[in-house]
Each structure stands twice: as structure tokens, then as C-alpha cells.
Write a protein that holds these residues in place. Sequence first.
Motif, PDB file in Angstrom:
ATOM      1  N   THR A   2       0.845  -1.191   0.000  1.00 48.57           N
ATOM      2  CA  THR A   2       0.000   0.000   0.000  1.00 48.57           C
ATOM      3  C   THR A   2       0.876   1.236   0.000  1.00 48.57           C
ATOM      4  N   GLY A   3       0.365   2.303  -0.617  1.00 43.70           N
ATOM      5  CA  GLY A   3       1.132   3.540  -0.679  1.00 43.70           C
ATOM      6  C   GLY A   3       0.501   4.531  -1.629  1.00 43.70           C
ATOM      7  N   GLU A   4       1.257   5.574  -1.924  1.00 44.79           N
ATOM      8  CA  GLU A   4       0.786   6.631  -2.815  1.00 44.79           C
ATOM      9  C   GLU A   4       1.524   6.532  -4.144  1.00 44.79           C
ATOM     10  N   PRO A   5       0.829   6.187  -5.229  1.00 42.00           N
ATOM     11  CA  PRO A   5       1.492   6.103  -6.532  1.00 42.00           C
ATOM     12  C   PRO A   5       1.871   7.487  -7.047  1.00 42.00           C
ATOM     13  N   GLY A  24       3.920   7.548 -10.187  1.00 41.77           N
ATOM     14  CA  GLY A  24       4.275   7.362 -11.590  1.00 41.77           C
ATOM     15  C   GLY A  24       3.131   6.744 -12.365  1.00 41.77           C
ATOM     16  N   ARG A  25       3.321   6.629 -13.675  1.00 45.54           N
ATOM     17  CA  ARG A  25       2.241   6.121 -14.519  1.00 45.54           C
ATOM     18  C   ARG A  25       2.269   4.608 -14.656  1.00 45.54           C
ATOM     19  N   ASN A  26       3.417   3.970 -14.382  1.00 45.87           N
ATOM     20  CA  ASN A  26       3.535   2.547 -14.695  1.00 45.87           C
ATOM     21  C   ASN A  26       2.729   1.665 -13.757  1.00 45.87           C
ATOM     22  N   VAL A  27       2.775   1.957 -12.447  1.00 43.53           N
ATOM     23  CA  VAL A  27       1.950   1.182 -11.522  1.00 43.53           C
ATOM     24  C   VAL A  27       0.475   1.393 -11.838  1.00 43.53           C
ATOM     25  N   ARG A  28       0.102   2.614 -12.136  1.00 40.70           N
ATOM     26  CA  ARG A  28      -1.297   2.907 -12.469  1.00 40.70           C
ATOM     27  C   ARG A  28      -1.764   2.127 -13.691  1.00 40.70           C
ATOM     28  N   SER A  29      -0.840   1.906 -14.645  1.00 42.54           N
ATOM     29  CA  SER A  29      -1.238   1.302 -15.915  1.00 42.54           C
ATOM     30  C   SER A  29      -1.521  -0.189 -15.807  1.00 42.54           C
ATOM     31  N   PRO A  87      -4.081   1.339  -7.789  1.00 45.71           N
ATOM     32  CA  PRO A  87      -2.640   1.542  -7.605  1.00 45.71           C
ATOM     33  C   PRO A  87      -2.228   1.846  -6.173  1.00 45.71           C
ATOM     34  N   GLU A  88      -3.185   2.261  -5.325  1.00 46.45           N
ATOM     35  CA  GLU A  88      -2.854   2.503  -3.911  1.00 46.45           C
ATOM     36  C   GLU A  88      -2.686   1.204  -3.138  1.00 46.45           C
TER      37      GLU A  88
END
Length: 809
Positions: free
Chosen positions: A202-205, A207-212, A217-218
Amino acid sequence: MRLLVLCLFLTTGMLQAQDTDKKETPTIAKKTEGMEKQEGFFNYYWSAEEGKVYLEIDRWNDDFLYVNSLAAGLGSNDIGLDRNQLGDTRVVFFRRVGPKVLLQQRNLDYRAISDNPDEAKSVSEAFAQSVLEGFKVVARDGDRVLIDLTPLLMSDAHGVAARLKSAKEGTYKVADDRSALYPENTKNFPKNTEFEATITFTGEPTGRNVRSVTPTPESFTLRMHHSFVELPDDDYEPRVFDPRSGYYARGYADYATPIDQPLQKRFITRHRLEKKDPSAALSDPVEPIVYYLDRGAPEPIRSALLEGARWWNQAYEAAGYRNAFRVEVLPEDADPLDVRYNVINWVHRSTRGWSYGSSVTDPRTGEIIKGHVLLGSLRVRQDFLIAQGLVAAYGKDGTTPDPRLEELALARLRQLSAHEVGHTLGLTHNFAASTNDRASVMDYPHPYVTLDANNEMDFSEAYATGIGEWDKQAIKYGYSDFPAGTDERAALNEILAENERLGLRFISDADARPSGSSQPEGHLWDNGSEPVAEMDRLLKLREVALERFSEQNIPVGMPLSELESVLVPVYLMHRYQVEAVAKVIGGYAYDYGVRQPGVKPDYRPVPAADQQKARQALLQTLSPQVLDLPASLHTLIPPPAMGYGRNRELFNTQNGGGLDPLGMAQAAADNSLSFLLHPARLARVVEQRALFGSDYPTLQQYLDESRNALAAQLRSAGRDAYARAIAEMAERRFLHQLIGLVADKDISEAVVASALAQVLKYRRPDNAASTPSEHELYLDQLVRSFLANPDNYAPVEVPDLPDGSPIGG
């Protein structure tokens, strides 16, 4: 009376303390009541009620291997956390200190191979070891204890959080309340014990890669695997490393070495393989090397991967083995992370990316215990795309693709399978093979597509078939089992001498990958023994493909904007040959020679005439004739259709989002100029003139030739507005890169001096009679602005080329 009360109090306290001690440290049988016991290399107990694993330890200070890996991955090539990815391999042991148990890693980089135990001790105490984890004894029976292994299994053993932080993807940590053991892949065997856990981060994304690649992504979840593995026996004999052999090196510093001998000991990595009859020219092995293919690979990909990997049996036959290398489909009851299986994994990611050949290797000796290949599944689609741009792929009916596309893609997969398996056999890259009649599958091959007598595309030789001659020789070096009484060092040297007699060349990564490399024979994604001739051939092939490019390159029903994705690999077909040609300039011919009696070292500059041809070839790639698009394409490809958009596989545009012919030309030109004007290459131009005489140009002559060629291209453009725009752009980029050299404080001063002299030639005299053109005025003002305030100079940024390497992945 008081004394009696005191005695009773003390006695009661002692009994209570003993009772408390017994409660704190029960017997193993008592502690594990109701738990599921699994016997094997390390006995362990699964407590379903607690969700914990308890490990039983009865061997202290006995070395074993600890390997961590990633069973279920993230799916992003850029981050590189893939399914079935191996992590670190460590030699560890359990040490007990009172109520604590330590998992300690040995430092094997520094040793003393000596009969004197005090000498060995002096080295082991001089360098740090590492304690990987500490545990508290929760039960015991004499010297046999039980520990709660769960904290180790639930930790970020693979370094996921650190990887994400370094990639600027966010700050993450393990969420204990969302993580749990994974009993389905927690198993026991006689020589290895396997554990697995589901780990949530868990954390604060940021960048775009984890989101993609994650649904939320959190909070995303991976699976981590841990292997405790019995070390091999002492019957394996390490084989000495030679820089000409083509193998990866492992080694250590041996402080017991006599002062007149090298401190560093080096040996190759390889599997254990022995003949049943070492005296026979051809013998069955004592135990074959068997690889297993991931069941997740579909047909026809599965058959292609099996066939390519099986090519290696040809090399083992050349080394004197019969049926020593086999490839089969992984049994249904087998786990690909089980160290008993050499595995070829089929791995999915959201974008194309690299494939890898890694291994679990005994750090003490270099013996490979498990070969482990990761093949990116999108690679086959990229090769299909490359072929798709070269022919009218879907023809007039628009639905059935030309069968040659799939044939080329599968041919590449066979070569890829062989290549990555080769790494897991111990072999490094050989990037000289492409200039040496395709002598090795350990090169990165560009598809060798040709034009037949009718000027039609011929894919029949796109990729080589079978193992190469270099590969056979390399396997001979690493795996030959010599008869008793053989001088092994002499026999190995004879194999290397035979390589020279056969004309087999070997150049690996450090001399091939750098863009400023001086080695003209070692390069990635090239073909042909003569770089300039291959450039000419590729440019002709590219010209034909661009002239014939049309809507028939995509299927009916696909948005016309998607033609751009097919066009990009065609337009940039020469991008890697540009690098290959550039390495001729300021180049030196050399290999990994060692001192040999009667043999003179061979290290010499590339002949001046060959360098001149290379310069002219590079300058040709800056011409409008190469950089323009045929008129038929100017209005063929619209901006991205609704729901599609632009992506990293396309050119970054400067015209608002549609096809940008001038932007494409600018990016390609800047790429060629970056190699033509690489500071290390220019430093060698200065060096070769100083050391080898007037046959080689001065750097000022080199830069004059480049400037004059660009000016001539501009004059030749005449009134052709498109050609003139490209020629002016190339001249602007040339000046920007020259100014960048002048502003660079970390390069050769001689290069800076020549670059400055060249920059000044673009400044117009204050009393010039003619009226400058807009282009001439821009160049003049650019120079004056830089000279007036060089510290504030900011070059105009040019969009990067679309992603290229790995060309097929």
C-alpha cells in the motif's frame, strides 16, 4: 519462622519460574498439536488457525541455498517485476544463540583456500557477513527447535518497495493486514523446501507505470516465493574462466594465493554434465540436462519455443554427448519455481520488453543448479508488426494476413528461445556473430529480409535456423568431459585456438552496447560483415517498403490511424545500422586476446578509407532523400481515432497529434548526428590522426566534411519545400549538437576546441553584404546567443525516437 517463610517464598518463586519457562518454551510436539506437518529438506508445520508456518531446525551451521523469487508479478516491463522472476541466491546457515536463531549469509567473495584453519579464519573475520533475519525459539526438544518462519515469508524479500521508489513510482510498504501465506505453493521435497506468500503493498502512486497495470494503484498484491535448497555435493569440478570462452565469470579473492599469482580466481558458470564413458568420442550422459516449457505458452508458439530450445542438443553432440540435452513441456504437478526444474517461462506484460535467461547458481563453484528463462509474450507480436509493414499484409480482401508474417514471427521465437536458454547454460552474448556469418544464436539479430529478382520481399532468410558454429565451440569449452590423464588446461586452449583457425569472433556487451564504442565488429541488431554495404542494402529495402505502403498493411475494420504503428518500424528500419556504421569511425579492431608465446597482440585502427566510407554513409542518412516520406503517405494516415490515442511506440509529435513527417525526420536525423558527433568517437578521431598519420583526418577536417555535406544537401533541395525543410532542420540539429559539445565540461578539450571552431563558422560577418535567409539568421543568432552567455544555453529539445530495442520484444 521468618527464615521458613523466606525459604517457602523462594521455593515457590523458583517453581513458578520453572513453570513459566516451560510455558514459554514448550516441546515441539506440544506446540504443533493440530498442525499439518510436512516432511522434507526442512520439516515444517502449517497452522491453518494462525495462518503461520513453523520451521523445525536440527542442523546448525550447515550451509544451504536461500533463493527468493516472484511467483506472481506486476506486469510492467519498465518496472521489471515479472511473474516467475528469480531474486537473489545466497549461501546461508542457521545459528543459534540462546533463545535466538539467526539466518546468516556467508561472504564468499573473500576466502582463503588453505590447509591452515587460522589463515582461513583471518579472512572470514576480516570481511562482514550478513544476518538476513532473526527468530525466537518457540518450542524445543533438546538441540531441535521450532521457529515461526512467517515474518521472513511475509517480508518484502524481493525488494519491491525499493524498486518502486528508485523508479519514482511511489512510496510503498507491506500491509500486514492484507497479506497472507499461500499454502497452495508451500511444499516440501527431499532436497528443497518451498514457501510462498501473498504480499500486498500500500502507498501513494507517483508514476504512470503502476497505475497502468493495477486495478487500484494505492493497493496491489504480488506473490513472493522462498526456496531453501540443499547445496550440491563436492564432486563438481569448477572450470577455469578464459575471456575468449564466451562464458559468464564467477569468482572470488583467494587471500591464500602466493604473492606471484593473481589474487582473483575466476571460473565459468555451467551445469554439471558428465559422460558415462569419457574415453568415448560420443557417449550418453550420466544425467542429461532437461528443460521444461511453461504450459501457458499456446500453439503455435509452444512448438516454436520447444524447437528452438532443442537446437542446443546439436552443440552437445559436437561436444561428444548423445541425448544430453532435452526440452519437454512442464508436468502438470510441477511448480516452475521448484529448483529441480530448469524452466522456460512464458511471461505477460502490458508492453513489450526484454526476455531474460537467468539461473540459480552455487556461488562457491559456479555450478548451475536451475536454468530459468523468462520470455516476454508480446515479442512475437512485435516481429509480426515488423513484417506487416514490409508487404501488403492483408491484401485486397483485408481479412487474411500474408502467412509470411506469422512464419517470420515464429522463426524469431525459435531463435529467441535458443538465445535465452543459452544464457542459462552459462553463455554470454556474442555480438560479433552477426558480422561472422551468423555464427551464434547469442547475438541480437535484425530480421534479414531481402529483395528477390522481381524486387519483391523475401523473408526466407529472416532468421537463421539451428545452433551456430560459435555456440558449438563454446559448449565444447564449457562441457567437454575429457578422458582420464588429459591436460585439461591444454585441451581447453586447443578449443580456443581452433576458434581462431575457424575465424570465429567473439565480442560481448561491454564492447558492443556503448554508443561511443570503438569496436566495429560488435553490435546489436545488425547484419552483414560490412556495415556500410549493409546500410546501403537496408536503405534500398526501406525505400521499396515505404513506396508500397498503403491501407493494405492493416486489416479491414482497423482505424486508418493505426497505420502509423505499422509505419514506424519501416521508417526506422536503419536505426541500428546507423550505430553499426558509426562504430567504424574512430574504430579499432581487437578481441579478448591473452598473452601467448610467439603471438603478437592484434590491436589496430580501422583503415582510414573504411572510416571515410562510414562517414559518407552516416551523412547520407541525414539527407532529404532518406528522411522524407513518399507523397502517397502525406494524406493516408489521420490523427488517432477515438478510443486509440498516441503511445510510446509512435513518434512524439510537434504538430498537435497527427502524423508528423517533419518531426519524424528531425528525430531520425538527431539520432544519426548523436553517433556522428559522439564525444568519445571524436576524441578517437583526434587520437588516430596524432598516432597514425595523415591518412586519418584531423577533427577539423572531419567536422568540415560534415558541415559541407549538410550545406550541399540544402543547396540540392532547391525549391522543393519539403526537402528544404528537412535539410534546414538537419543543419540546425548539427549546430545544436556542436554547441552541446562546446558546453560539455566532461569531454576531451581537443574536441571542445574543434567544435568551437566549427560553431564560429556559422556566425555571419557583421559587414556581410547579402540579406540572410530566415534559416541563416537563426543559425547566426543561435551562435551569438551562446557565445554571449554560454552558461544559459538551453538546447532545443528534440522528441526521442519511439521505443526500439528490444526490436523483437
